[in-house]
Design an enzyme around this catalytic site. Structure first.
Site, short mmCIF file in Angstrom:
data_model
loop_
_atom_site.label_atom_id
_atom_site.label_comp_id
_atom_site.label_asym_id
_atom_site.label_seq_id
_atom_site.Cartn_x
_atom_site.Cartn_y
_atom_site.Cartn_z
N HIS A 128 0.79 -1.23 0.00
CA HIS A 128 0.00 0.00 0.00
C HIS A 128 0.83 1.28 0.00
O HIS A 128 0.52 2.21 0.74
CB HIS A 128 -0.93 0.02 1.23
CG HIS A 128 -1.93 -1.08 1.24
ND1 HIS A 128 -2.59 -1.48 2.38
CD2 HIS A 128 -2.41 -1.85 0.25
CE1 HIS A 128 -3.41 -2.47 2.09
NE2 HIS A 128 -3.33 -2.72 0.80
C1 FAD Z 1 0.14 -7.58 -4.77
C2 FAD Z 1 -0.80 -6.49 -4.37
C3 FAD Z 1 -1.89 -6.78 -3.54
C4 FAD Z 1 -2.76 -5.77 -3.16
N1 FAD Z 1 -3.88 -6.10 -2.49
C5 FAD Z 1 -4.84 -5.16 -2.29
C6 FAD Z 1 -6.11 -5.52 -1.80
O1 FAD Z 1 -6.40 -6.70 -1.58
N2 FAD Z 1 -7.02 -4.54 -1.60
C7 FAD Z 1 -6.74 -3.24 -1.85
O2 FAD Z 1 -7.59 -2.38 -1.60
N3 FAD Z 1 -5.55 -2.86 -2.33
C8 FAD Z 1 -4.61 -3.81 -2.60
N4 FAD Z 1 -3.43 -3.45 -3.17
C9 FAD Z 1 -3.15 -2.03 -3.40
C10 FAD Z 1 -3.96 -1.42 -4.54
O3 FAD Z 1 -4.11 -2.33 -5.60
C11 FAD Z 1 -3.25 -0.14 -5.00
O4 FAD Z 1 -3.20 0.77 -3.92
C12 FAD Z 1 -3.97 0.55 -6.15
O5 FAD Z 1 -4.15 -0.32 -7.22
C13 FAD Z 1 -3.17 1.78 -6.57
O6 FAD Z 1 -3.79 2.39 -7.66
P1 FAD Z 1 -3.05 3.48 -8.53
O7 FAD Z 1 -4.01 3.93 -9.55
O8 FAD Z 1 -2.46 4.49 -7.61
O9 FAD Z 1 -1.80 2.74 -9.19
P2 FAD Z 1 -1.77 1.47 -10.16
O10 FAD Z 1 -3.04 0.71 -10.09
O11 FAD Z 1 -0.51 0.76 -9.88
O12 FAD Z 1 -1.74 2.12 -11.61
C14 FAD Z 1 -0.65 2.76 -12.17
C15 FAD Z 1 -0.70 2.49 -13.67
O13 FAD Z 1 0.13 3.39 -14.34
C16 FAD Z 1 0.90 2.69 -15.30
N5 FAD Z 1 2.12 3.45 -15.50
C17 FAD Z 1 3.06 3.74 -14.57
N6 FAD Z 1 4.04 4.47 -15.12
C18 FAD Z 1 3.70 4.67 -16.40
C19 FAD Z 1 4.31 5.37 -17.47
N7 FAD Z 1 5.48 5.98 -17.31
N8 FAD Z 1 3.69 5.37 -18.65
C20 FAD Z 1 2.51 4.75 -18.83
N9 FAD Z 1 1.88 4.07 -17.85
C21 FAD Z 1 2.48 4.04 -16.64
C22 FAD Z 1 1.13 1.34 -14.65
O14 FAD Z 1 1.51 0.37 -15.58
C23 FAD Z 1 -0.21 1.08 -14.02
O15 FAD Z 1 -1.12 0.49 -14.92
C24 FAD Z 1 -2.53 -4.43 -3.57
C25 FAD Z 1 -1.45 -4.14 -4.40
C26 FAD Z 1 -0.61 -5.16 -4.82
C27 FAD Z 1 0.53 -4.82 -5.74
#
Ligand code: FAD
Ligand code: NAG
Ligand code: NAG
Ligand code: NAG
Length: 616
Positions: A550
């Site tokens: 997280h």
């Molecule tokens: C193994 C694991 C288990 C988890 N379990 C849970 C759970 O059970 N419940 C829960 O609530 N949360 C869980 N989480 C946490 C939750 O999934 C994350 O907090 C959430 O997905 C974050 O969302 P975000 O949009 O900030 O980032 P992300 O979902 O990581 O999205 C970022 C996106 O941007 C893209 N990206 C990054 N840099 C670039 C670039 N330079 N150019 C183009 N694209 C790019 C990436 O490829 C990705 O698709 C878990 C996370 C992981 C990794």
């Protein structure tokens, strides 16, 4: 047919068989008509109204909401590719980490935590459309009302619990019948929430044990956050409901929304004179391109990549940028700072006996018992059975340590697994956590494939704060991650209390029915401490340190007075026009729960703020 043990070859064989089975029998999972397709480079426009960088938990929501307006053109750039079919299967959850769907980040070496994991913590992040919602454990948890009220008190107007609850409900399609009429839940939204379709028999006893130690069984996303529950999951028909599935598949035919996969954004294009963001530079299949944004660029790269993208573009602490050879455009000292994560103690394993009546599967999850012909057929034909199980987190609890003065705002979360590190033969948990082989062989091999459950206690509001900085100015390099776990001694004290509550849970009458005992082979480094003592638990936490995945806070939101605030309460990057960050990185303080649903909420609200700005 039941395997005595599972080997890597059996898993591969089974996964291939499952894949072929899926192709033949499960058109619902293939979902051919609705899956996201990549839009070829030569068909992209030169300019869009909005460019979204990163199609993860947040980016998919924003792409959907902004393209609701047919007058606006929207480009979503995602570095990863399509969502594979196997990622939808709950049981396969841990296999996605360290695969090609994962950015495969690792923290920098530490000599105070992860000691039996080579001093490094694996930090998986989704590199795929849907982002980390394709890799995550699917737990649907929102955090505590007081988390959001605290955000508001820090100067973030519009982010109190009462302000954000409507956005949680807006995206939600609650399918658990008892909760559909709850004032805390929504129905009819894009993101489906369900119970796990397969649950181990031991779960009911663990809930009873929770009652014996003084905690109710309750909706942890409802009125009170304290207590135990069976998992609410971002699941649809028992399968993973990523934000790509939820928010993009239904709108993929919108003419004004272009989705370009395999598109790695290197930096933002900024007019240094007017301090206006005018576009992005990215690389797709070896070709570099610049595309311009008429209205805004929205960075949704997640807590690790968003600060990296900002810094590569000249937005960050100027001394650090200069040191890495980057000309600063906006001095923003907070970029990459304020890194917070939920850290846990691994390996708290309780052995139990499965009653004879529950054979052959048993009351918990012992993987070889799952890999049978029956499980296979029940998954493919009747859409049920153990392949729908999520052993790593069948139950969730929020409990209070003795240090917590507000019992309505618990300081410990338990993720309760209905198996142990021993039950997968070391193929999954050992690998994802990077636990070294000597430790596994010593601690878990002697109990290989014995019924066990694991309580993973994590500290909800850690006081230790970490940082992300650039390794260098190459956009293909990974940044340096310093989580600083346990820098503040308070954090480890909370984990010790968590371990003690977990132990008490195992000593209840409900668990005695299963002959539950603590698995008491200590890590070799901890064997001089008395079992169950504070020193013993501290030693275990430092040797088996587990991220709950997280990371947040690295582009934090805050008022003008806060010089480390990267974005303002409307998520606009300070010091520049036409740029926002909208993802988990904007959280000023980590919330007391899992971060996916809160990130979706932030994106829902962020999309509304954008619409307001452009007078939709
Ligand atoms: C193994 C694991 C288990 C988890 N379990 C849970 C759970 O059970 N419940 C829960 O609530 N949360 C869980 N989480 C946490 C939750 O999934 C994350 O907090 C959430 O997905 C974050 O969302 P975000 O949009 O900030 O980032 P992300 O979902 O990581 O999205 C970022 C996106 O941007 C893209 N990206 C990054 N840099 C670039 C670039 N330079 N150019 C183009 N694209 C790019 C990436 O490829 C990705 O698709 C878990 C996370 C992981 C990794
Ligand atoms: C941007 O302009 C400032 C002066 O306003 C200058 O100091 C800085 O070097 C410029 N940065 C770039 C990348 O040109
Ligand atoms: C617990 O242990 C006792 C004594 O060894 C045994 O008789 C009983 O069957 C066990 N309980 C279960 C659930 O296996
Ligand atoms: C565990 O149970 C014992 C005995 O009931 C009690 O004294 C102790 O406070 C409990 N520990 C925690 C951390 O709740």
């Amino acid at each position: 047919m039941i395997f005595a043990e599972i080997t890597y070859n059996i898993i591969v064989f089974y996964a291939v068989a499952l894949y072929i089975g899926l192709l033949l029998c499960r058109p619902d999972i293939l979902d051919r008509a609705n899956r996201i397709e990549d839009r070829p480079l030569f068909t992209l426009y030169k300019e869009y109204d909005f460019i979204i960088v990163g199609g993860g938990s947040a980016g998919c929501v924003i792409a959907n909401r902004l393209s609701e307006n047919p007058q606006w053109t929207v480009l979503l750039l995602e570095a990863g590719g399509e969502e594979p079919v196997l990622s939808e299967i709950p049981l396969l959850y841990p296999t996605l980490q360290l695969s090609s769907l994962d950015w495969k980040f690792q923290t920098e070496f530490s000599s105070t935590f992860c000691l039996n994991q080579n001093g490094r913590s694996n930090w998986p992040r989704g590199k795929v459309i849907g982002g980390s919602s394709v890799l995550n454990a699917m737990l649907y948890i929102r955090g505590n009302r007081r988390d959001y009220d605290r955000w508001e008190k820090l100067g973030n107007e519009g982010w109190s619990y009462d302000d954000v609850l409507p956005y949680f409900k807006k995206s939600e399609d609650m399918k658990i019948p008892e909760l559909q009429n709850s004032p805390y839940h929504g129905t009819g939204g894009y993101l489906t929430v369900e119970s796990l379709r397969y649950q181990s028999k031991i779960t009911d006893s663990i809930l009873n044990a929770g009652k014996e130690v003084g905690y109710d069984v309750t909706d942890l996303n409802g009125e009170s956050q304290c207590g135990f529950t069976k998992t609410q999951g971002t699941l649809r028909d028992g399968l993973r409901c990523s934000t790509a599935k939820a928010f993009l598949r239904p709108v993929k035919t919108r003419k004004n929304l272009h989705i370009s996969l395999y598109s790695n954004v290197f930096k933002l294009i900024i007019n240094n004179r007017t301090k206006t963001v005018v576009g992005v530079q990215f690389q797709k299949l070896g070709l570099k391109r610049i595309i311009r944004a008429r209205k805004e660029v929205i960075v949704c790269g997640g807590s690790i990549k968003s600060p990296q993208i900002l810094m590569l573009s000249g937005i960050g602490p100027s001394d650090h940028l200069l040191e890495k050879g980057i000309e600063p455009i906006v001095h923003s000292p907070g970029v990459g700072k304020n890194l917070q994560d939920h850290v846990a103690m691994g390996g708290i394993t309780f052995l139990f006996d499965s009653p004879l009546s529950m054979k052959p599967i048993g009351a918990g999850v012992v993987l070889p018992r799952f890999f049978t012909w029956y499980t296979f057929i029940s998954f493919l034909k009747s859409h049920e059975g153990p392949i729908y199980s999520l052993p790593f987190c069948e139950l969730i609890a929020f409990v209070n340590s003795k240090y917590n003065d507000n019992p309505a705002w618990p300081d410990i979360q338990f993720i309760i697994a209905t198996g142990g590190d021993n039950d997968d033969g070391g193929l999954f948990n050992r690998r994802t956590h990077g636990l070294n082989k000597e430790t596994f062989d010593r601690v878990f091999k002697p109990i290989l494939y014995k019924d066990a459950f694991t309580v993973v206690p994590l500290i909800l509001r850690p006081k230790s704060v970490g940082r992300i900085i650039l390794r260098n100015k190459n956009p293909l390099s990974q940044p340096l991650i310093y989580p600083n776990y346990f820098d503040n001694p308070y954090d480890i004290k909370i984990l010790i209390e968590g371990a003690k509550i977990a132990y008490n849970l195992s000593q209840t009458n409900a668990m005695k029915l299963y002959n539950t005992t603590l698995h008491a082979i200590p890590f070799s480094e901890c064997e001089d401490y008395e079992i169950l003592s504070d020193e013993y638990w501290e030693c275990q936490a430092r040797h088996y340190t587990v991220t709950i995945y997280h990371p947040v806070g690295t582009c934090k939101m805050g008022p003008d007075e806060d010089e480390e605030a990267v974005v303002d309460p409307t998520l606009r990057v300070r010091g520049l026009s036409n740029l926002r960050v909208i993802d988990a990185s904007v959280m000023p303080k980590i919330i007391s729960g899992n971060t996916n649903a809160p990130t979706v909420m932030i994106a829902e609200k962020g999309a509304d703020l954008i619409k307001k700005r452009w007078f939709e």
